[in-house]
Write an enzyme that holds these catalytic residues in place. Structure first.
Site, PDB file in Angstrom:
ATOM      1  N   CYS A 123      52.872  35.611 -43.808  1.00 18.16           N
ATOM      2  CA  CYS A 123      52.749  34.338 -44.524  1.00 18.16           C
ATOM      3  C   CYS A 123      54.139  33.729 -44.735  1.00 18.16           C
ATOM      4  O   CYS A 123      54.776  33.329 -43.777  1.00 18.16           O
ATOM      5  CB  CYS A 123      52.000  34.564 -45.833  1.00 18.16           C
ATOM      6  SG  CYS A 123      51.333  33.038 -46.519  1.00 18.16           S
ATOM      7  N   HIS A 172      47.023  38.041 -44.168  1.00 17.42           N
ATOM      8  CA  HIS A 172      47.623  39.090 -44.995  1.00 17.42           C
ATOM      9  C   HIS A 172      47.015  40.468 -44.744  1.00 17.42           C
ATOM     10  O   HIS A 172      46.021  40.812 -45.374  1.00 17.42           O
ATOM     11  CB  HIS A 172      47.428  38.742 -46.474  1.00 17.42           C
ATOM     12  CG  HIS A 172      48.245  37.580 -46.930  1.00 17.42           C
ATOM     13  ND1 HIS A 172      49.495  37.717 -47.485  1.00 17.42           N
ATOM     14  CD2 HIS A 172      48.001  36.250 -46.907  1.00 17.42           C
ATOM     15  CE1 HIS A 172      49.980  36.526 -47.793  1.00 17.42           C
ATOM     16  NE2 HIS A 172      49.092  35.613 -47.451  1.00 17.42           N
ATOM     17  N   GLU A 229      48.246  43.217 -45.787  1.00 14.53           N
ATOM     18  CA  GLU A 229      48.468  44.030 -46.995  1.00 14.53           C
ATOM     19  C   GLU A 229      47.410  43.766 -48.070  1.00 14.53           C
ATOM     20  O   GLU A 229      47.294  44.526 -49.020  1.00 14.53           O
ATOM     21  CB  GLU A 229      49.888  43.797 -47.535  1.00 14.53           C
ATOM     22  CG  GLU A 229      50.087  42.553 -48.393  1.00 14.53           C
ATOM     23  CD  GLU A 229      50.146  41.256 -47.591  1.00 14.53           C
ATOM     24  OE1 GLU A 229      49.931  41.293 -46.365  1.00 14.53           O
ATOM     25  OE2 GLU A 229      50.392  40.190 -48.202  1.00 14.53           O
TER      26      GLU A 229
END
Lengths: 228, 84
Positions: A86, A195, A197
């Site tokens: 991002c 994302h 994560e």
């Protein structure tokens, strides 16, 4: 394997990144402030999402002049795995570690939702745990993820198989060729808007991101063992 | 001392979603004659005189930071002023 999570003023996915590495992947991880001047001892570098320096001027434009960035550039040249997610991707673009630039989303809205992605290249050090063409679910959360590069750069990306992830079926932000993530020519720097994560546990709605981190560790171990 | 005005716009071939939204708002105000809206940035810099060539300095500032030349064009105006 020891990871660094670079923390810029305005980073807000640093804790998620730390959690993914320490608690889900089970590897060592440390926060490194943007003011640090060394990345010695780290085997992998993670640039988290957020709004570094308030997105002033352009996303990532100020962060790329942080004190730590020359060290990131050095690590990139040395072949260290570097992942920018991002805002981290936007910083890598501004730093010139990846080609192209980000525009505002096609429909101008900030988009925060799960997206379907296609793994276009499963031969990078970040994607070997996926199958080629596999569809995975990762969340996006950005206002400027509308990837752009000129035609020459695009054909270069294609020739070198650098397009790693694309949006599947639905392109949320208008990005060129549905691009969601690309690697550099050497394959050790990955930038992506979705994302991974935030998708490391089924409680979070998806655990498809975990394989990305597992790929890094596996490939790092293999090359480490071979070189040792 | 110099007063420098920097104008940054999206390159011609890069779609400007903000400009497109503003254009359609102008149309809804009955300004149908508006053909194209491009949104950019305007910056004013005050710079002390040094030995460095001002033109070279501004170019470097634009190329490396103020504009992203992958998607943006820039132009600038330099005015020499007397320091107060």
């Amino acid at each position: 394997m020891k990871f660094a999570v670079i923390v810029f003023p305005g980073s807000n996915c640093d804790i998620d990144m730390f959690h993914a590495i320490q608690d889900e992947l089970g590897e060592e991880v440390e926060y490194v402030p943007h003011t640090a001047d060394s990345l010695k001892g780290f085997d992998g570098i993670l640039l988290p999402g957020g709004f570094s320096f308030g997105d002033y001027l352009r996303t990532g434009a100020i962060a790329r002049f942080s004190k730590i960035m020359p060290e990131v550039v050095k690590a990139s040249a040395a072949g260290v795995p570097i992942l920018g997610v991002c805002n981290g991707f936007q910083i890598l673009l501004e730093a010139g570690l990846l080609p192209g630039a980000m525009r505002k989303n096609r429909d101008l809205a900030f988009i925060c939702k799960q997206t379907q992605l296609k793994v276009e290249n499963n031969t990078t050090m970040f994607t070997t745990s996926y199958k080629k063409g596999e569809t995975i679910t990762l969340p996006i959360a950005h206002g400027e993820g509308n990837y752009y590069c000129d035609e020459e750069t695009l054909s270069h990306l294609k020739e070198n198989n650098q397009i790693t992830f694309t949006y599947h079926m639905d392109n949320p932000n208008g990005s060129l060729e549905n691009i969601a993530g690309i690697v550099n020519e050497n394959g050790n720097v990955l930038g992506m808007m979705p994302h991974p994560e935030r998708a490391v546990d089924c409680l979070l709605g998806s655990e498809d991101g975990l394989k990305l981190f597992q790929s890094i560790v596996r490939n790092w171990r293999e090359s480490y063992v071979v070189n040792a | 001392m110099y007063k420098v005005k920097v104008f940054i716009t999206l390159r011609e071939n890069v779609l400007d979603p903000q400009g497109t939204a503003v254009e359609s708002a102008l149309h809804s105000m009955a300004f149908e004659s508006v053909r194209d809206v491009r949104i950019g940035k305007y910056m004013e810099l005050t710079i002390d005189k040094t030995n460095q060539n001002i033109d070279d300095a501004i170019k470097e500032m634009c190329e490396r930071l103020l504009a992203n030349t992958v998607i943006e064009d820039y132009r600038y105006e330099i005015e020499e002023v007397v320091a107060l």
